[in-house]
Design a protein around this motif. Structure first.
Motif, short mmCIF file in Angstrom:
data_model
loop_
_atom_site.label_atom_id
_atom_site.label_comp_id
_atom_site.label_asym_id
_atom_site.label_seq_id
_atom_site.Cartn_x
_atom_site.Cartn_y
_atom_site.Cartn_z
N LYS A 168 0.82 -1.23 0.00
CA LYS A 168 0.00 0.00 0.00
C LYS A 168 0.85 1.28 0.00
O LYS A 168 0.34 2.36 0.32
CB LYS A 168 -1.00 0.05 1.18
CG LYS A 168 -1.91 -1.14 1.32
CD LYS A 168 -2.49 -1.69 0.05
CE LYS A 168 -3.49 -0.82 -0.62
NZ LYS A 168 -3.97 -1.45 -1.90
N GLY A 204 2.43 2.46 -2.74
CA GLY A 204 2.41 3.09 -4.06
C GLY A 204 3.28 2.30 -5.03
O GLY A 204 3.78 2.83 -6.03
N THR A 205 3.44 1.03 -4.73
CA THR A 205 4.34 0.17 -5.53
C THR A 205 3.83 -0.04 -6.95
O THR A 205 4.61 -0.09 -7.89
CB THR A 205 4.53 -1.20 -4.84
OG1 THR A 205 3.25 -1.79 -4.61
CG2 THR A 205 5.24 -1.06 -3.51
N ARG A 206 2.51 -0.13 -7.10
CA ARG A 206 1.98 -0.33 -8.46
C ARG A 206 2.20 0.92 -9.30
O ARG A 206 2.60 0.82 -10.46
CB ARG A 206 0.48 -0.69 -8.38
CG ARG A 206 -0.25 -0.75 -9.71
CD ARG A 206 0.40 -1.68 -10.72
NE ARG A 206 0.43 -3.06 -10.26
CZ ARG A 206 1.16 -4.03 -10.85
NH1 ARG A 206 1.92 -3.76 -11.89
NH2 ARG A 206 1.16 -5.25 -10.37
N LYS A 259 7.78 -6.43 -8.95
CA LYS A 259 7.43 -5.86 -7.64
C LYS A 259 6.59 -6.86 -6.86
O LYS A 259 5.66 -7.47 -7.41
CB LYS A 259 6.71 -4.53 -7.80
CG LYS A 259 5.24 -4.59 -8.16
CD LYS A 259 4.37 -4.05 -7.03
CE LYS A 259 2.90 -4.03 -7.37
NZ LYS A 259 2.03 -3.88 -6.21
N ARG A 270 5.46 4.92 2.88
CA ARG A 270 4.34 5.86 3.04
C ARG A 270 4.10 6.00 4.54
O ARG A 270 4.35 5.04 5.30
CB ARG A 270 3.13 5.24 2.36
CG ARG A 270 1.86 6.04 2.36
CD ARG A 270 0.77 5.22 1.68
NE ARG A 270 -0.45 5.97 1.48
CZ ARG A 270 -1.57 5.42 1.00
NH1 ARG A 270 -1.60 4.14 0.64
NH2 ARG A 270 -2.65 6.15 0.86
N SER A 305 -5.00 2.33 4.78
CA SER A 305 -5.14 1.85 3.40
C SER A 305 -5.24 0.32 3.35
O SER A 305 -6.06 -0.26 2.63
CB SER A 305 -3.95 2.34 2.58
OG SER A 305 -3.92 1.75 1.32
N PRO A 322 -2.05 11.44 -9.92
CA PRO A 322 -1.42 11.58 -11.23
C PRO A 322 -1.68 10.34 -12.07
O PRO A 322 -1.74 9.23 -11.53
CB PRO A 322 0.07 11.73 -10.91
CG PRO A 322 0.24 11.24 -9.52
CD PRO A 322 -1.08 11.33 -8.82
N GLY A 336 -6.06 4.14 -4.93
CA GLY A 336 -6.60 5.46 -4.67
C GLY A 336 -8.05 5.39 -4.20
O GLY A 336 -8.87 6.23 -4.57
N ARG A 337 -8.34 4.39 -3.37
CA ARG A 337 -9.71 4.23 -2.84
C ARG A 337 -9.95 5.24 -1.71
O ARG A 337 -9.02 5.54 -0.95
CB ARG A 337 -9.86 2.84 -2.21
CG ARG A 337 -10.10 1.73 -3.20
CD ARG A 337 -10.41 0.45 -2.47
NE ARG A 337 -9.20 -0.24 -2.08
CZ ARG A 337 -8.94 -1.50 -2.40
NH1 ARG A 337 -9.79 -2.22 -3.08
NH2 ARG A 337 -7.83 -2.07 -2.01
N HIS A 375 -10.79 6.25 1.95
CA HIS A 375 -10.61 5.51 3.20
C HIS A 375 -11.80 5.77 4.13
O HIS A 375 -12.36 6.87 4.11
CB HIS A 375 -9.32 5.97 3.91
CG HIS A 375 -8.08 5.61 3.15
ND1 HIS A 375 -6.83 6.02 3.55
CD2 HIS A 375 -7.89 4.87 2.02
CE1 HIS A 375 -5.93 5.56 2.70
NE2 HIS A 375 -6.55 4.87 1.76
#
Ligand code: PPS
Length: 359
Positions: free
Chosen positions: A116, A118-120, A169, A197, A205, A304, A323-324, A326
């Protein structure tokens, strides 16, 4: 007359046999052409579902989990790549999985965490670089599928040409006790990227993701705090433990020097993707190709997005699971978590020589 009829039958048979020889030759040539273009050794491979087209890779992409054929052990492969003259890039050219479109190689760089973080986003941003080829799904080799062997792992990787970097990843590697020694057994020169993060937003998250899959989940506070909200932070909850970055990094530093790591700020990856990608490209020894011009801020998504992702000419944001929104968490619970993580964050800043400003 009778003779003429026989001649017609005889010629027809000859034509038939010529036609069948012709089609056999066409089939043989097609097969050779197919192999030359690299498709013969492509099965079994990772199966991509519709998810790839949605850009929502993580939860939907499935691995081909069929057991691999018996192959060389990891140690034997390691011996091949550990000669003193071996370049930093693992060279497995001697293993015959090569064709005109490149060679499948073990990764030279891995995004090892954090879940969670931001690896993707980081991987998808990197994939627009012409010198980066990455496996789309999470292979989970160094945590779940290590017994399948390096050859299985390597076969998952995309083909690369000389000079291109192979990447994957799997965010759970960062918190897997055995992962550092296993990665080092593959290649101690592997470059390691950790997207970090704020551990408080990270745990929320993580909870949000689990809640999406399991709507009957207990409340956040009852999981994060012992004794139904009154007690201390419950460190037995894995979502809480993942945020103890200093602890996990300690385990990795037993096998890799700090210079092998790049810590990417998950927050800056959202606020300044091009700036953060500049650091990543430098760390990987890549020409700075990815820049401001590759991104636009999508107001609806609030993140972005890429103007032209790899393999597409249309702009694309990451999928719905990235980017759901919370759920609302009571402020005092968040404050308790903030206080809990503070000393670990401070320790982490000291260890990596970077202040991420989470306090
Ligand atoms: N560009 C862009 N688009 C969408 N989302 C972005 C982006 N950059 C970073 N992020 C943040 O990435 C968070 C998901 O992190 P991961 O991809 O590491 O998740 S996972 O561990 O692979 O499930 C995800 O977390 P949530 O906001 O909680 O959904 C995002 O905040």
């Amino acid at each position: 007359m009778g003779c003429g009829g026989n001649r017609v039958r005889f010629n027809f048979g000859k034509v038939l046999s010529k036609v069948s020889v012709f089609f056999t030759m066409v089939l043989i040539f097609t097969y050779f052409f197919y192999c030359l273009t690299g498709f013969c050794d492509s099965a079994p491979r990772t199966l991509y579902s519709q998810a790839a087209a949605d850009g929502d890779y993580d939860n939907q992409v499935q691995l081909d989990l069929r057991p691999p054929p018996p192959l060389r052990s990891g140690a034997q492969l390691q011996n091949r790549t550990a000669s003193p003259d071996a370049p930093q890039v693992v060279d497995t050219n001697s293993i015959p999985v090569s064709n005109t479109y490149g060679t499948k190689r073990l990764p030279n760089a891995i995004i090892i965490g954090v879940k969670k973080g931001g690896t993707r986003a980081l991987l998808e941003f990197l994939r627009i670089h012409p010198d980066v080829r990455a496996f789309g799904a999470e292979p989970h080799f160094f945590d779940r599928f290590y017994d399948r062997g390096l050859e299985w792992y390597r076969n998952l990787m995309p083909r690369t040409l000389d000079g291109q970097i192979t990447m994957e990843k799997t965010p759970s590697y960062f918190v897997t006790k055995e992962a550092p020694s296993r990665v080092c057994t593959m290649n101690c020169q592997t470059k390691l990227i950790v997207v970090v993060r704020d551990p408080v937003t990270r745990v929320v998250s993580d909870y949000t993701q689990t809640l999406t899959k399991n709507p009957g989940l207990p409340s956040f506070q009852s999981l994060a705090l012992k004794n139904s909200s009154a007690g201390p932070i419950d460190t037995t909850w894995s979502a809480v433990r993942i945020g103890l970055y200093a602890k996990h990094l300690e385990n990795w530093l037993r096998y890799f020097p700090l210079s092998h790591f790049l810590f990417v700020s998950g927050e800056r990856l959202v606020s300044d993707p091009a700036g953060e990608m500049g650091r990543v490209q430098d760390f990987l020894g890549l020409k700075r190709v990815i820049s401001d011009k590759h991104f636009y801020f999508n107001q609806t998504k609030g993140f972005p997005c890429l103007k032209k992702p790899e393999g597409s000419s249309r702009p694309r944001c990451l999928g719905k699971s990235k980017g759901r929104p919370h759920p609302q968490i009571p402020a005092e619970v968040l404050q308790r978590l903030r206080d809990f993580y503070r000393p670990f964050n401070q320790r982490f800043y000291q260890m990596c020589g970077q202040n991420f400003g989470w306090d």
